[in-house]
Design an enzyme around this catalytic site. Sequence first.
Site, PDB file in Angstrom:
ATOM      1  N   TYR A  48      -0.530   4.974  13.362  1.00  0.00           N
ATOM      2  CA  TYR A  48      -1.865   5.425  13.164  1.00  0.00           C
ATOM      3  C   TYR A  48      -2.826   4.699  14.136  1.00  0.00           C
ATOM      4  O   TYR A  48      -2.527   4.041  15.180  1.00  0.00           O
ATOM      5  CB  TYR A  48      -2.527   4.782  11.755  1.00  0.00           C
ATOM      6  CG  TYR A  48      -1.506   5.530  10.653  1.00  0.00           C
ATOM      7  CD1 TYR A  48      -1.726   6.987  10.662  1.00  0.00           C
ATOM      8  CD2 TYR A  48      -0.871   4.812   9.726  1.00  0.00           C
ATOM      9  CE1 TYR A  48      -0.647   7.820   9.682  1.00  0.00           C
ATOM     10  CE2 TYR A  48      -0.122   5.602   8.797  1.00  0.00           C
ATOM     11  CZ  TYR A  48       0.029   6.966   9.033  1.00  0.00           C
ATOM     12  OH  TYR A  48       0.454   7.747   7.892  1.00  0.00           O
TER      13      TYR A  48
ATOM     14  N   ARG B 161       8.762   1.366  -2.892  1.00  0.00           N
ATOM     15  CA  ARG B 161       9.548   2.158  -3.553  1.00  0.00           C
ATOM     16  C   ARG B 161      10.036   1.221  -5.083  1.00  0.00           C
ATOM     17  O   ARG B 161      10.029   2.148  -6.058  1.00  0.00           O
ATOM     18  CB  ARG B 161      10.833   2.823  -3.170  1.00  0.00           C
ATOM     19  CG  ARG B 161      10.247   3.741  -2.068  1.00  0.00           C
ATOM     20  CD  ARG B 161      11.336   4.573  -1.120  1.00  0.00           C
ATOM     21  NE  ARG B 161      11.011   5.318  -0.108  1.00  0.00           N
ATOM     22  CZ  ARG B 161      10.282   5.187   0.953  1.00  0.00           C
ATOM     23  NH1 ARG B 161      10.040   3.909   1.474  1.00  0.00           N
ATOM     24  NH2 ARG B 161       9.887   6.338   1.613  1.00  0.00           N
TER      25      ARG B 161
ATOM     26  N   GLN C 287      -5.983  -2.010   2.011  1.00  0.00           N
ATOM     27  CA  GLN C 287      -5.569  -1.822   3.374  1.00  0.00           C
ATOM     28  C   GLN C 287      -6.672  -0.886   3.961  1.00  0.00           C
ATOM     29  O   GLN C 287      -6.778   0.410   3.575  1.00  0.00           O
ATOM     30  CB  GLN C 287      -4.196  -1.073   3.450  1.00  0.00           C
ATOM     31  CG  GLN C 287      -3.744  -0.666   4.798  1.00  0.00           C
ATOM     32  CD  GLN C 287      -2.379  -0.273   4.835  1.00  0.00           C
ATOM     33  OE1 GLN C 287      -2.315   1.125   4.480  1.00  0.00           O
ATOM     34  NE2 GLN C 287      -1.337  -1.034   5.137  1.00  0.00           N
TER      35      GLN C 287
ATOM     36  N   CYS D 149       0.323   5.367  -0.224  1.00  0.00           N
ATOM     37  CA  CYS D 149      -0.350   6.450  -0.401  1.00  0.00           C
ATOM     38  C   CYS D 149       0.067   7.363  -1.517  1.00  0.00           C
ATOM     39  O   CYS D 149       1.120   7.721  -1.845  1.00  0.00           O
ATOM     40  CB  CYS D 149      -0.409   7.447   0.863  1.00  0.00           C
ATOM     41  SG  CYS D 149      -0.940   6.764   2.366  1.00  0.00           S
TER      42      CYS D 149
ATOM     43  N   PRO E 122       0.814  -1.198  -0.110  1.00  0.00           N
ATOM     44  CA  PRO E 122      -0.042   0.330  -0.144  1.00  0.00           C
ATOM     45  C   PRO E 122       0.899   1.327  -0.087  1.00  0.00           C
ATOM     46  O   PRO E 122       1.809   1.238   0.887  1.00  0.00           O
ATOM     47  CB  PRO E 122      -0.853  -0.309   1.326  1.00  0.00           C
ATOM     48  CG  PRO E 122      -0.745  -1.636   1.782  1.00  0.00           C
ATOM     49  CD  PRO E 122       0.783  -2.119   1.022  1.00  0.00           C
TER      50      PRO E 122
ATOM     51  N   ARG F 169      -0.957  -5.568   9.064  1.00  0.00           N
ATOM     52  CA  ARG F 169       0.121  -4.727   9.155  1.00  0.00           C
ATOM     53  C   ARG F 169       0.360  -4.269  10.521  1.00  0.00           C
ATOM     54  O   ARG F 169      -0.594  -3.696  11.152  1.00  0.00           O
ATOM     55  CB  ARG F 169       0.133  -3.730   8.163  1.00  0.00           C
ATOM     56  CG  ARG F 169       1.266  -2.680   8.237  1.00  0.00           C
ATOM     57  CD  ARG F 169       1.595  -2.020   7.022  1.00  0.00           C
ATOM     58  NE  ARG F 169       2.568  -2.624   6.072  1.00  0.00           N
ATOM     59  CZ  ARG F 169       3.110  -1.913   5.108  1.00  0.00           C
ATOM     60  NH1 ARG F 169       3.135  -0.832   4.770  1.00  0.00           N
ATOM     61  NH2 ARG F 169       4.015  -2.638   4.069  1.00  0.00           N
TER      62      ARG F 169
END
Length: 357
Positions: A182, A324, A100, A26, A24, A230
């Site tokens: 989070y 990445r 996710q 963003c 995932p 996760r």
Amino acid sequence: MAAKLFSPLRLRGLELKNRIVVSPMCEYSSQDGFANDWHLVHLGSRAVGGAGLIIFEATAVSPEGRITPDDLGIWKDEHIEMLKRITSFIESQGSVAGVQLAHAGRKASTSSPWKGGVKVPEDQGGWQTVAPSALPFSDAYPMPVALDEAGIQKVLDDFRAATKRCLQAGFKVIEIHAAHGYLLHEFFSPLSNQRTDQYGGSFENRIRLLLEVVAAVREIWPTDHPLFVRISATDWTEGGWSIEDSVALANVLKTKDVDLIDASTGGNVPNARIPVGPGYQVEFAARIRQETGIPTGAVGIITDAQQAETILENNQADLIIMAREFLRDPYFPLHAAQELGADVPWPVQYERAKRHK
């Protein structure tokens, strides 16, 4: 010997064609939570590129659960149509679409990175953030309010409703985001959770909300569909969440119909000292897998085919979850197969380029 990176993996009723997962990531490219053509091309190109599983970015279960106003969302039925278009394309390429589900907690109501990454005041489109305790992530972040009983119930209801929409949108895997500072990670860690009720204090209390979220999702999610979680396996900070805690949590999750732990680290403390380098988080996936027997996904600067293959050969993880490198090379799986000598099908439209000669 055939490359393990290109061996299938069965999880419940689902078979992934290889062990390569698009993590995932963003994109901060939505308006009012809606997916759009950017997401179709971004995610669709990774399916054309041969990834076995493509997990959509952190997708907010509520408007206040967004990191930024530009986050993807799944809090209303109107979001489903475009998500379904994207999952259908991914599936047409032989890949699996996952999502996710996320709530940003105290790290919400900030601007996108290229807009400064700073808190967004409520009078400029921001919102009141929530957390286990009224402790901001840092001075640069909004001051959250501590969730009360009704607030916690709303979080559970939001995850439950989002799961129903995931089914309608065609997702086959859900990953619950309980990492990177989070909301759910905030409950785990003593550094962010100072509650004195049933959601604070002891290890059992601090993991309670995650277990309730898992149960709420599993009420809706079919038994033949995999469920991932996760986690940040360590806060990298004294007195915070640790790898020992993560092993204990994985042992519990294994009994709650969770199929895989996606083992990342950090994100809950702004000044943690993290020894970033190639494969720096793999050891956490390996230890959780070894000590609990639950399948794991390895993440963290995994950038080449042989590195990924070695992780699997050494039984350190079951999936290689990459971010990445997929931004640099949407066709990484096709190139990795050539490097490892694995003969995998290319899209018929691209067959003429499969061989260099």
